[in-house]
Design an enzyme around this catalytic site. Structure first.
Site, PDB file in Angstrom:
ATOM      1  N   LYS A   1       0.825  -1.211   0.000  1.00 15.87           N
ATOM      2  CA  LYS A   1       0.000   0.000   0.000  1.00 15.87           C
ATOM      3  C   LYS A   1       0.864   1.267   0.000  1.00 15.87           C
ATOM      4  O   LYS A   1       0.651   2.162  -0.811  1.00 15.87           O
ATOM      5  CB  LYS A   1      -0.932   0.026   1.223  1.00 15.87           C
ATOM      6  CG  LYS A   1      -1.894  -1.144   1.301  1.00 15.87           C
ATOM      7  CD  LYS A   1      -2.857  -1.020   2.481  1.00 15.87           C
ATOM      8  CE  LYS A   1      -2.211  -1.090   3.847  1.00 15.87           C
ATOM      9  NZ  LYS A   1      -1.606  -2.388   4.179  1.00 15.87           N
TER      10      LYS A   1
ATOM     11  N   ARG B   1      -9.678   0.651   9.213  1.00  7.91           N
ATOM     12  CA  ARG B   1      -9.241  -0.679   9.623  1.00  7.91           C
ATOM     13  C   ARG B   1     -10.402  -1.532  10.139  1.00  7.91           C
ATOM     14  O   ARG B   1     -10.234  -2.702  10.422  1.00  7.91           O
ATOM     15  CB  ARG B   1      -8.248  -0.579  10.776  1.00  7.91           C
ATOM     16  CG  ARG B   1      -6.760  -0.424  10.473  1.00  7.91           C
ATOM     17  CD  ARG B   1      -6.162  -1.456   9.610  1.00  7.91           C
ATOM     18  NE  ARG B   1      -4.818  -1.856  10.000  1.00  7.91           N
ATOM     19  CZ  ARG B   1      -3.692  -1.318   9.536  1.00  7.91           C
ATOM     20  NH1 ARG B   1      -3.719  -0.349   8.674  1.00  7.91           N
ATOM     21  NH2 ARG B   1      -2.514  -1.783   9.932  1.00  7.91           N
TER      22      ARG B   1
ATOM     23  N   ARG C   1      11.383  -6.546   5.175  1.00  2.75           N
ATOM     24  CA  ARG C   1      11.300  -5.116   5.477  1.00  2.75           C
ATOM     25  C   ARG C   1      11.820  -4.835   6.882  1.00  2.75           C
ATOM     26  O   ARG C   1      12.458  -3.816   7.132  1.00  2.75           O
ATOM     27  CB  ARG C   1       9.847  -4.645   5.335  1.00  2.75           C
ATOM     28  CG  ARG C   1       9.669  -3.149   5.496  1.00  2.75           C
ATOM     29  CD  ARG C   1       8.276  -2.690   5.114  1.00  2.75           C
ATOM     30  NE  ARG C   1       7.291  -2.944   6.158  1.00  2.75           N
ATOM     31  CZ  ARG C   1       5.982  -2.685   6.040  1.00  2.75           C
ATOM     32  NH1 ARG C   1       5.508  -2.197   4.913  1.00  2.75           N
ATOM     33  NH2 ARG C   1       5.152  -2.919   7.029  1.00  2.75           N
TER      34      ARG C   1
ATOM     35  N   ARG D   1      11.243  -1.453  12.390  1.00  5.09           N
ATOM     36  CA  ARG D   1       9.923  -1.638  13.005  1.00  5.09           C
ATOM     37  C   ARG D   1       9.871  -2.959  13.750  1.00  5.09           C
ATOM     38  O   ARG D   1      10.040  -4.019  13.167  1.00  5.09           O
ATOM     39  CB  ARG D   1       8.834  -1.614  11.917  1.00  5.09           C
ATOM     40  CG  ARG D   1       8.531  -0.239  11.407  1.00  5.09           C
ATOM     41  CD  ARG D   1       7.509  -0.280  10.297  1.00  5.09           C
ATOM     42  NE  ARG D   1       6.237  -0.869  10.702  1.00  5.09           N
ATOM     43  CZ  ARG D   1       5.159  -0.888   9.935  1.00  5.09           C
ATOM     44  NH1 ARG D   1       5.200  -0.349   8.734  1.00  5.09           N
ATOM     45  NH2 ARG D   1       4.049  -1.446  10.369  1.00  5.09           N
TER      46      ARG D   1
ATOM     47  N   ARG E   1      -0.902  -9.467  13.297  1.00  3.07           N
ATOM     48  CA  ARG E   1      -1.400  -8.384  12.431  1.00  3.07           C
ATOM     49  C   ARG E   1      -2.275  -8.960  11.325  1.00  3.07           C
ATOM     50  O   ARG E   1      -3.294  -8.373  10.961  1.00  3.07           O
ATOM     51  CB  ARG E   1      -0.226  -7.592  11.842  1.00  3.07           C
ATOM     52  CG  ARG E   1       0.483  -6.735  12.888  1.00  3.07           C
ATOM     53  CD  ARG E   1       1.836  -6.253  12.405  1.00  3.07           C
ATOM     54  NE  ARG E   1       1.748  -5.283  11.339  1.00  3.07           N
ATOM     55  CZ  ARG E   1       2.763  -4.965  10.536  1.00  3.07           C
ATOM     56  NH1 ARG E   1       3.944  -5.559  10.694  1.00  3.07           N
ATOM     57  NH2 ARG E   1       2.611  -4.065   9.591  1.00  3.07           N
TER      58      ARG E   1
HETATM   59  O1  C5P Z   1      -0.835   0.555   8.453  1.00  7.77           O
HETATM   60  P1  C5P Z   1       0.372  -0.018   9.148  1.00  7.77           P
HETATM   61  O2  C5P Z   1       0.573  -1.459   8.816  1.00  7.77           O
HETATM   62  O3  C5P Z   1       1.578   0.800   8.965  1.00  7.77           O
HETATM   63  O4  C5P Z   1       0.013   0.042  10.695  1.00  7.77           O
HETATM   64  C1  C5P Z   1       0.921  -0.373  11.669  1.00  7.77           C
HETATM   65  C2  C5P Z   1       0.185  -0.540  12.977  1.00  7.77           C
HETATM   66  O5  C5P Z   1      -0.432   0.686  13.347  1.00  7.77           O
HETATM   67  C3  C5P Z   1      -0.949  -1.543  12.958  1.00  7.77           C
HETATM   68  O6  C5P Z   1      -0.499  -2.861  13.121  1.00  7.77           O
HETATM   69  C4  C5P Z   1      -1.782  -1.069  14.125  1.00  7.77           C
HETATM   70  O7  C5P Z   1      -1.206  -1.440  15.355  1.00  7.77           O
HETATM   71  C5  C5P Z   1      -1.664   0.438  13.999  1.00  7.77           C
HETATM   72  N1  C5P Z   1      -2.773   1.005  13.216  1.00  7.77           N
HETATM   73  C6  C5P Z   1      -4.032   1.059  13.796  1.00  7.77           C
HETATM   74  N2  C5P Z   1      -5.090   1.600  13.134  1.00  7.77           N
HETATM   75  C7  C5P Z   1      -4.937   2.067  11.889  1.00  7.77           C
HETATM   76  C8  C5P Z   1      -3.661   2.018  11.258  1.00  7.77           C
HETATM   77  C9  C5P Z   1      -2.601   1.461  11.953  1.00  7.77           C
HETATM   78  O8  C5P Z   1      -4.209   0.626  14.924  1.00  7.77           O
HETATM   79  N3  C5P Z   1      -5.988   2.608  11.249  1.00  7.77           N
HETATM   80 MG    MG Z   2       2.256   0.975   5.166  1.00  5.67          MG
END
Ligand code: C5P
Ligand code: MG
Length: 190
Positions: free
Chosen positions: A14, A89, A128, A134, A146
């Site tokens: 993404k 989400r 990554r 991270r 996740r």
């Molecule tokens: O979108 P990304 O994978 O970078 O998000 C990393 C973490 O940020 C997620 O695993 C979650 O813990 C948190 N997150 C969230 N709600 C969102 C976007 C991200 O809780 N809308």
């Molecule tokens: Mg991302």
């Protein structure tokens, strides 16, 4: 306005694709994950709150995420449109986004979901993690959590927008450019 939800599991590309799309279509890219990490790096109260969830691969509470997203959208009153990456989400966040856009006389144009199988995702995220710093990319059990959260809480967002014919799937496996071309084909129809 063009408001695109760039959707898909963690590691589906993404962020990478959003970076290319925003240049071509002059849209504002909002990645809620990046916003959390920016706050985390700067030790803000928001970052410290989010860290509790991010480190476990859980979702940050909706109120926190929706407020953060709303503020970011409001920073760009003259935007041609937005690419939402990592948001919404869950269905509650989708409803909040719809209400926010509606208050601006706009709406979600489309949700494009990048389709990538789990084993490829785990492989990509571990790779990554070697350079991203991270924690949630470096530990396979956090990565698997996740994915679990994605399938349980986030995939209903696809179905939510499918009801209004806005959801579409794209094969997310292939070179960066091959995937980008697939996305552009869909974008050009909006
Ligand atoms: O979108 P990304 O994978 O970078 O998000 C990393 C973490 O940020 C997620 O695993 C979650 O813990 C948190 N997150 C969230 N709600 C969102 C976007 C991200 O809780 N809308
Ligand atoms: Mg991302």
């Amino acid at each position: 306005m063009i408001n695109l939800i760039l959707f898909g599991p963690p590691g589906s590309g993404k962020g990478t694709q959003a970076a290319k799309l925003l240049k071509k279509y002059k849209l504002i890219h909002i990645s809620t994950g990046d916003l959390f990490r920016f706050n985390l790096k700067n030790n803000t109260p928001l970052g410290l709150e989010a860290k509790k969830y991010i480190d476990k691969g859980e979702l940050v509470p909706d109120a926190v995420t929706i407020n953060m997203l709303t503020e970011k959208v409001n920073e760009h009153p003259d935007a041609k449109g937005f690419i939402f990456d990592g948001f919404p989400r869950n269905v509650h966040q989708s409803e909040a986004l719809d209400a926010l856009l509606k208050s601006k006389g706009s709406a979600v144009s489309a949700l494009i979901s990048l389709d990538v199988d789990d084993e490829e995702l785990v492989k990509r995220l571990l790779e990554r993690g070697k350079t991203s710093g991270r924690k949630d990319d470096s530990d396979e059990s956090i990565i698997r959590n996740r994915l679990k959260v994605y399938y349980n809480e986030t995939t209903p967002v696809f179905d939510y927008y499918e009801k209004t014919g806005k959801s579409v799937k794209v094969n997310g496996v292939g070179t960066l450019l091959a995937v980008f071309r697939r996305l552009c084909k869909l974008m050009n129809k909006l």
